[in-house]
Design an enzyme around this catalytic site. Structure first.
Site, mmCIF file in Angstrom:
data_model
loop_
_atom_site.group_PDB
_atom_site.id
_atom_site.type_symbol
_atom_site.label_atom_id
_atom_site.label_comp_id
_atom_site.label_asym_id
_atom_site.label_seq_id
_atom_site.Cartn_x
_atom_site.Cartn_y
_atom_site.Cartn_z
ATOM 1 N N LYS A 1 0.724 3.993 -2.993
ATOM 2 C CA LYS A 1 0.266 5.349 -2.689
ATOM 3 C C LYS A 1 1.338 6.397 -2.964
ATOM 4 O O LYS A 1 1.036 7.494 -3.444
ATOM 5 C CB LYS A 1 -0.204 5.424 -1.233
ATOM 6 C CG LYS A 1 -1.528 4.727 -0.983
ATOM 7 C CD LYS A 1 -2.635 5.267 -1.867
ATOM 8 C CE LYS A 1 -4.021 4.821 -1.472
ATOM 9 N NZ LYS A 1 -5.044 5.295 -2.421
ATOM 10 N N TYR B 1 0.834 -1.208 0.000
ATOM 11 C CA TYR B 1 0.000 0.000 0.000
ATOM 12 C C TYR B 1 0.870 1.260 0.000
ATOM 13 O O TYR B 1 0.591 2.226 -0.713
ATOM 14 C CB TYR B 1 -0.891 -0.050 1.244
ATOM 15 C CG TYR B 1 -1.951 1.004 1.348
ATOM 16 C CD1 TYR B 1 -3.026 1.038 0.469
ATOM 17 C CD2 TYR B 1 -1.913 1.945 2.376
ATOM 18 C CE1 TYR B 1 -4.026 1.992 0.598
ATOM 19 C CE2 TYR B 1 -2.907 2.903 2.510
ATOM 20 C CZ TYR B 1 -3.959 2.921 1.625
ATOM 21 O OH TYR B 1 -4.947 3.870 1.756
#
EC number: 4.2.1.119
Length: 900
Positions: free
Chosen positions: A169, A165
């Site tokens: 991101k 993640y």
């Protein structure tokens, strides 16, 4: 229609809009006249399944309210272009794209599979690419477009268990920065947001009381403002939550220049000037910058070449001798240079290159002895474990991994093809993941290891024609931040470099001036060698983990985030017009900036700003009103029982509040000291309450009344650039009688804060008793001892006296700041100890303590005291954990009533 920022006839595409933040976006845009494409695959949070119902329900809600919307059920990463096709087919254009869709696959890096890594990157990062790429030609031809990429604090700072993640991101930030540069001339604005909002993805992570403030409604106003046709903001990053809106920007240190001659430009020379590299003061040759592009290396190398030979310092780098290093992409350029430099310092080197590692191996072995280097030609993308196995087979271990391999596939975004996107992501990002994954169990078993990952200034700042490369390199940075956090517990040190050097890969993009200045790879490698050394960790002053360095041309600098002071709205409903009106506050970097380095620091600073804004509203008059009920509640919080009626029954003839109640109005007034104005980089999460002093100016504390506390700084001092010390003086007056009731001094230590000379305060008058040292008399039996058992629920009760810091009640938050369970308030420990002294010795006039450790509710405390004339020196020990919790402590007895 609310407000005056209209989106009438604008076409807005929102991914992941079936619920949470995406749904609120859709409703808000539609309410302001936009035509909305509501995309949602309808899967689970983990990304499985497919259900069109979620998108349909949102569309129905919009239509019932008189708005215009259509649903789309395509996958962002598999069929992103079809989502844009829906907008074109239904409405003939696309004006705004909100890349919001996402999934989670949280797991520690040690357990993360390549599939779990890839699936998150595919949905977030590749999904963002696919949608943006499909919308780009329409936005260019329209000469209008607005794109928002949804990043996350986990991407900016790293977060345990989210390597996938974090990579995805942060990759979106690099992509947005590049698209902003390419889109500028076509009126296409591209920005990134890092929201902390209540959604399916956060509701299982954050505690309920915090979630209450984190409604997605508090995120939407900024996004509406950023995507409006009148807004010109682009290439910016914003953190927002619970009504707080702040801007993030890069801050690059002035760094240090060295004579780039490899004879004296060594790891030792860099270590000798490490403090200069990592401080952010302006220097004669360079200033601290807040850049959107790489340093002026041509200027820096020109200055560097004029310097005398570099001083080597007193520390010799010896820890690399016989260490085993794997360097990828080492057949030439930077990788070759790194390999040679490691060999120069006694290391064994695995030279990996898919084309020709052999010539470099031959060169190294001629210089440093047969067997110093061995070749490896496995593919970094598909055969990463075999590269590490080469090292194990030959040397039986591996100590250092340098992820350096890379390719370029530069194209303007309009012309970029999917295969060019995936090729660059695989070689840079996925190989970095796979190789780090391959060494992880080895390093974990050894309890030691170094990983140096290679990002790029294109990844940090974006670069025209490099959307793929910028995204991959930014993703490596986010990935590295997370594995640095996870590795620190295992003795694994991870850092990141952004090199500037002339190589076969960069020759095609270097200017003539850069080529003439000869930015040799040897001007980068000494820093890489130093980052892999134990000497750096030992002698640098603080551990160097998860840091980002820009390097080249004889210059080294550190790069970090800086956040604006920001703006907090305390309104229940925030409109984008309020954002517009307060834009100067949101983007204000002139005061109260912070440099958050972790998700916890950032989130705590955000929530503290929100709490402060709400508190300021509630305490506009600065008054502290209390009754006997508050006194009883305070006494109960210190362990008083129904058997002690003088403390718990307001009609008892001897009813009184314990003397330490004097700290309660002090605590309520600490916000008025405005520590965020007194120091630079103030972060509430990094604040420690060091010492407390108070003097009672009346024989007893009144059991009811209205008080006003005036605060002023007595000392504001810098502690070697690593922390700040703030001492505040607090005078508490009775509003009715105007008499001084109590005087407090609180000493606060703020880690990571800095006090520039012009902000220092040294001449504040301290109370004499507050600055005395009170050492317990060693070898002397205490005059008095008391053992007190705290209650498991004591913190829950004490907090009702006004200290609602969730650290004392919320297990999730306590664990986030490295406590196994919530801790007892330090002022509660003080009150419990002082009650025992009060009952044994009688009234006192002054009290001073130093907080030296935490107490957990339910622990047993032992108070030891030694009377020395009118002064009682005491110490409080947590016997459950055998630690001293209050030290350098004393009370000065009241001459009139004390049991002398």
């Amino acid at each position: 229609m609310p407000g005056n920022l209209s989106f009438k006839d604008r076409v807005v595409v929102i991914t992941g809009a079936g619920g949470g933040l995406g749904k609120v976006y859709a409703l808000a845009y539609a309410s302001r006249g936009a035509k909305v494409v509501v995309n949602d695959l309808g899967g689970t949070l983990g990304g499985s399944g497919h259900n069109s119902k979620a998108a349909d329900l949102v569309v129905d809600e919009i239509k019932k309210a008189g708005g215009i919307a259509v649903a789309n059920y395509d996958s962002v990463n598999e069929n992103g272009e079809k989502i844009i096709e829906t907008a074109i087919k239904e409405f003939g254009r696309v004006d705004v794209l909100i890349n919001n869709a996402g999934i989670l696959r949280d797991v520690s890096f040690a357990k993360m599979t390549e599939r779990e890594f890839a699936s998150v990157v595919d949905v977030h990062l590749t999904g963002g690419y696919k949608l943006s790429r499909a919308a780009w030609p329409y936005m260019r031809s329209q000469k209008f477009g607005r794109i928002i990429n949804t990043a996350s604090p986990a991407g900016l700072f790293g977060n345990f268990g989210q390597a996938n993640y974090s990579a995805a991101k942060m990759g979106l930030v690099g992509l947005a920065e590049t698209l902003a540069k390419e889109g500028a001339k076509y009126n296409i604005n591209v920005n990134s947001i890092a929201p902390l909002a209540r959604s399916r993805m956060t509701e299982n992570v954050l505690p309920p009381h915090i979630l209450k403030q984190l409604g997605p409604e508090k995120i939407v106003p900024l996004v509406l403002y950023l995507t409006h046709e009148s807004t010109k903001v682009s290439n910016s990053i914003f953190e927002l939550a619970a009504g707080f809106f702040g801007q993030l920007r890069w801050e690059r240190s002035s760094g240090q220049i060295f004579n780039p001659d490899p004879k004296t430009y060594t790891p030792e020379a860099i270590l000798n000037k490490w403090k200069e590299i990592t401080d952010y003061r302006d220097k004669p040759f360079n200033k601290t910058q807040h850049p959107y592009q790489l340093s002026d290396y041509n200027d820096l190398i020109t200055k560097a070449k004029k310097l005398p030979p570099n001083e080597q310092g007193s520390v010799k780098i010896k820890s690399l001798c016989n260490k085993v290093v794997v360097v990828t992409g080492a057949g030439g350029g930077l990788g070759k240079s790194h390999a040679i430099w490691f060999a120069r310092y006694g290391a064994k080197v695995v030279v990996n290159d898919i084309k020709d590692p052999f010539s470099v191996v031959e060169e190294i072995n001629k210089l440093y002895g047969e067997g110093t280097a061995i070749p490896d030609s496995h593919d970094v993308v598909t055969e990463a474990p075999l590269i590490i196995q080469t090292a194990i087979s030959k040397f039986q271990r591996v100590d250092i991994l340098v992820n350096n391999a890379g390719i370029l596939r530069d194209k303007s975004f309009l012309k970029m093809k999917d295969e060019e996107w995936f090729a660059v992501l695989k070689v840079h990002l996925f190989s970095t993941f796979s190789l780090s994954k391959a060494v992880w169990p080895i390093f974990t078993k050894q309890k030691s290891g170094f990983i140096i990952n290679t990002t790029s200034t294109s990844g940090i700042y974006g670069n025209f024609g490099q959307a793929n490369y910028a995204a991959a390199k930014a993703a490596i940075l986010g990935f590295s931040k997370t594995i640095a956090l996870e590795g620190a517990k295992r003795g694994i040190i991870v850092n990141v470099i952004a090199p500037h050097a002339e190589t076969a890969m960069t020759k095609t993009i270097f200017s003539e001036k850069e080529l003439s200045n000869h930015f040799d790879a040897s001007q980068v490698s000494p820093l890489v060698v130093l980052l892999a050394s134990e000497e750096l960790q030992k002698y640098s002053g603080r551990r160097v983990i998860g840091q980002l360095f820009e390097v080249g041309g004889g210059w080294c600098g550190q790069t970090r985030w800086q956040r604006s002071s920001g703006y907090v709205s305390i309104k229940e409903t925030i409109e984008p017009e309020e954002i517009k009106e307060n834009w100067n506050h949101i983007t204000d970097f002139s005061r109260n900036t912070i440099n958050p380095s972790s998700t916890e620091e950032s989130s705590m600073a955000t929530l503290q700003a929100v709490q402060k804004a709400h508190s300021s509203k509630e305490l506009d008059d600065g008054l502290f009103k209390y009754t006997t009920k508050d006194c009883i509640l305070y006494n109960l919080g210190l362990g008083c029982t129904s058997k002690e009626l003088k403390y718990t029954y307001e009609n008892d003839p001897d009813f009184q509040v314990l003397p330490t109640f004097a700290v309660i109005p002090f605590m309520q007034a600490t916000a008025t000291l405005a520590m965020d104005n007194l120091v630079d980089n103030f972060n509430y999460a990094m604040l420690l309450h060091g010492e407390q002093y108070f003097k009672l100016c009346t024989p007893t504390m009144p059991s009811n009344g209205t008080l006003k506390t005036l605060a002023k700084p007595l000392q504001v001092l810098d502690k070697n650039g690593k922390a700040a010390l703030v001492v505040g003086g607090f005078e508490t007056y009775d509003i009715k009688t105007k008499k001084l009731i109590a005087y407090n001094e609180g000493s606060f230590f703020i880690r990571g804060a800095h006090v520039p000379p012009e902000k220092e305060v040294r001449d504040g008058k301290r109370a004499k008793f507050a600055v005395q040292n009170f050492e317990v008399p060693h070898g002397k039996v205490p005059d008095f001892e008391a053992e007190i058992s705290t209650n498991k629920d004591q913190a829950a009760l004490y907090r009702l006296s006004g200290d609602f810091n969730p650290l004392h009640i919320d297990p999730t938050l306590a664990k986030a700041v490295k406590f196994p369970t919530p801790i007892l308030h330090g002022l509660c420990t003080l009150g419990i100890s002082a009650k025992a002294l009060f009952e044994h010795y009688g009234p006192y006039e002054e009290l001073k303590v130093r907080f030296t450790n935490v107490v957990f509710p339910g622990d047993t405390l032992k108070v030891k005291a030694w009377k020395q004339g009118s002064v009682v020196v005491f110490q409080t020990i947590d016997t459950t954990r055998n630690v001293i919790v209050l030290d350098n402590a004393a009370v000065k007895l009241s001459q009139a009533k004390s049991k002398l």
